[in-house]
Structure formats: structure tokens, C-alpha cells
Design a protein around this motif. Structure first.
Motif, short mmCIF file in Angstrom:
data_model
loop_
_atom_site.label_atom_id
_atom_site.label_comp_id
_atom_site.label_asym_id
_atom_site.label_seq_id
_atom_site.Cartn_x
_atom_site.Cartn_y
_atom_site.Cartn_z
N SER A 9 0.81 -1.23 0.00
CA SER A 9 0.00 0.00 0.00
C SER A 9 0.84 1.27 0.00
CB SER A 9 -0.93 0.01 1.22
OG SER A 9 -0.18 0.06 2.42
N ASN A 10 2.17 1.13 0.09
CA ASN A 10 3.05 2.32 0.11
C ASN A 10 4.00 2.37 -1.09
OD1 ASN A 10 2.26 3.57 2.61
ND2 ASN A 10 3.18 1.83 3.66
N ILE A 11 3.70 1.60 -2.13
CA ILE A 11 4.60 1.51 -3.28
C ILE A 11 3.98 2.18 -4.51
CG2 ILE A 11 5.70 -0.08 -4.92
CD1 ILE A 11 5.98 -2.05 -2.61
N ALA A 12 4.80 2.93 -5.23
CA ALA A 12 4.37 3.53 -6.48
C ALA A 12 5.15 2.99 -7.68
CB ALA A 12 4.51 5.06 -6.42
N ARG A 13 6.35 2.47 -7.43
CA ARG A 13 7.16 1.92 -8.52
C ARG A 13 6.54 0.60 -8.98
NH1 ARG A 13 13.71 0.73 -8.36
NH2 ARG A 13 13.59 -1.15 -9.65
N LEU A 14 6.17 0.52 -10.26
CA LEU A 14 5.31 -0.56 -10.73
C LEU A 14 5.96 -1.94 -10.65
CD1 LEU A 14 3.53 1.10 -13.79
CD2 LEU A 14 2.72 0.84 -11.43
#
Length: 227
Positions: A9-14
């Protein structure tokens, strides 16, 4: 599952998000498989049962939140109490096994202190269940062998306790957030404080022995201003 969910829930890097999403799915499948296996063999420990509600009821008094031991406990609180007992039984088994194989006196003392904390929590929660007219709970099919040969390095053992402490704080914090009774909330807060103090002992062992890798740090802007 809980840790993977927090990380995901804290990741943006795909590409990293894809990795942890897969890890979360695998953890969920493993949980389902292990639960199914325990149910099939009759070794799954079930929480205390309560009567199925016949109708919807609403809280009538503000004093509900000021409940004390011996008063009514709701289903959510009962579930959290049960699983806190379960986790602490596993903790004691882990401590018993490791105390037989660890040779270092400082680490052995650290593990003994952890065992005492778990025993204290089990005693409190079982007494609470008994006062609430539930039987205390003892998990089944658990044992420790008589092996005295360590399968792990002492560094790995202390690191394991370090991470288990952080997970325990998270789970007790979760139980605290769901509790509507002030007496339970007070004890949960006290347990978190005790675990934090205990975790500091493990942290000091790892730092003193140069076992703990430092995570990436933000730049010290005040220091940079001096140049």
C-alpha cells in the motif's frame, strides 16, 4: 500477509508493486492451504463461541466504552484476545526451543525475558476470558523437541526477535484500535510499552555486535549548510 499488505500500500514503482502484489497473493494462498490442512486434521484452534445475535442492537449509554473486566465483551474484542493468546503461545514455544540451542549468555537472557513477557500476556488474557465466563484457551498439538543443536546463527535469531517485536507491536496496536473498552485499551497500551522496552534490548545487542544494517538516511541539511 499483514506486512506485505503494508508494504504494497506504500509503493508507487510498478515493478516493485508487482513483486509485492505477487508475494501478498502467495501469502494468502499459503494461509488458505495451511488453514485447510489444520481443519482437515482437527488441529485448528477456534476462538471462544458466542451466541448468534437475534437482532440489531445499538449502544444506549456512553458508559459502554468505560467497561471493565467482568462486564460484557464484544465479538471483535474476544477475537483479538484469543489470537493474542495464540501468538504468545507460539512465542513461548519458539523461546523454549531457542533457549536449548543458544550458547551466548546475553542472548539467552534476552530470549528468557521475551518468554516472560509472553507468559504475562497469556496469564492476563486467560484470566480475562475466565472472568468473562469463557474458558481459558490452550492451543493443541504443540511441542518442542529435545534438540540442543542450533539450526540458526545467533545473529539470525536476534534479528528474528527484532522483527517479531515490530510485528507484535503492530498487532497489539490493531487490537487496541478495535477495543471499545477502556480497561482493555489500557492493558494493550501497557503491553506495547513493555515490548518497546524489550525491543530496545535486542536493538542494543545488534548494534553492539555490528549486526544491524542502517537504513538509507535523509540528508542532514544543517550539516550541509556548514560547507
Amino acid at each position: 500477509m499483514i506486512n506485505h499488505a503494508f508494504v504494497t500500500s506504500n509503493i508507487a514503482r510498478l515493478d516493485v508493486l508487482d513483486f509485492f502484489t505477487k508475494a501478498l497473493n502467495q501469502s494468502s494462498e499459503l494461509y488458505r492451504d495451511s488453514t485447510t490442512l489444520m481443519l482437515s486434521k482437527g488441529i485448528y484452534d477456534r476462538p471462544p463461541m458466542i451466541s448468534y445475535p437475534q437482532r440489531v442492537e445499538y449502544i444506549q449509554k456512553h458508559s459502554y466504552i468505560n467497561g471493565v473486566i467482568g462486564k460484557k465483551i464484544n465479538a471483535v474484542e474476544l477475537t483479538e484476545v484469543f489470537f493474542n493468546i495464540e501468538r504468545n503461545y507460539f512465542s513461548i514455544l519458539l523461546c523454549l526451543g531457542l533457549l536449548q540451542v543458544v550458547k551466548d549468555k546475553e542472548i539467552k537472557g534476552f530470549i528468557k525475558n521475551g518468554k516472560e513477557i509472553s507468559e504475562k500476556q497469556i496469564k492476563f488474557f486467560n484470566e480475562l476470558l475466565i472472568k468473562e465466563d469463557f474458558l481459558g484457551t490452550v492451543p493443541v498439538s504443540m511441542e518442542v523437541t529435545d534438540s540442543t543443536t542450533s539450526p540458526f546463527s545467533e545473529k539470525l535469531i536476534v534479528a528474528l526477535f527484532h522483527f517479531l517485536n515490530s510485528i507484535d507491536i503492530t498487532l497489539i496496536g490493531h487490537a487496541l484500535s478495535l477495543s471499545m473498552r477502556m480497561d482493555l485499551a489500557t492493558h494493550y497500551s501497557k503491553f506495547i510499552g513493555e515490548i518497546l522496552i524489550y525491543a530496545e534490548d535486542g536493538f542494543n545487542i545488534m548494534v553492539n555486535r555490528k549486526w544491524l544494517e542502517q537504513p538509507p538516511q535523509a540528508p542532514n541539511r544543517k550539516e550541509l549548510e556548514k560547507f
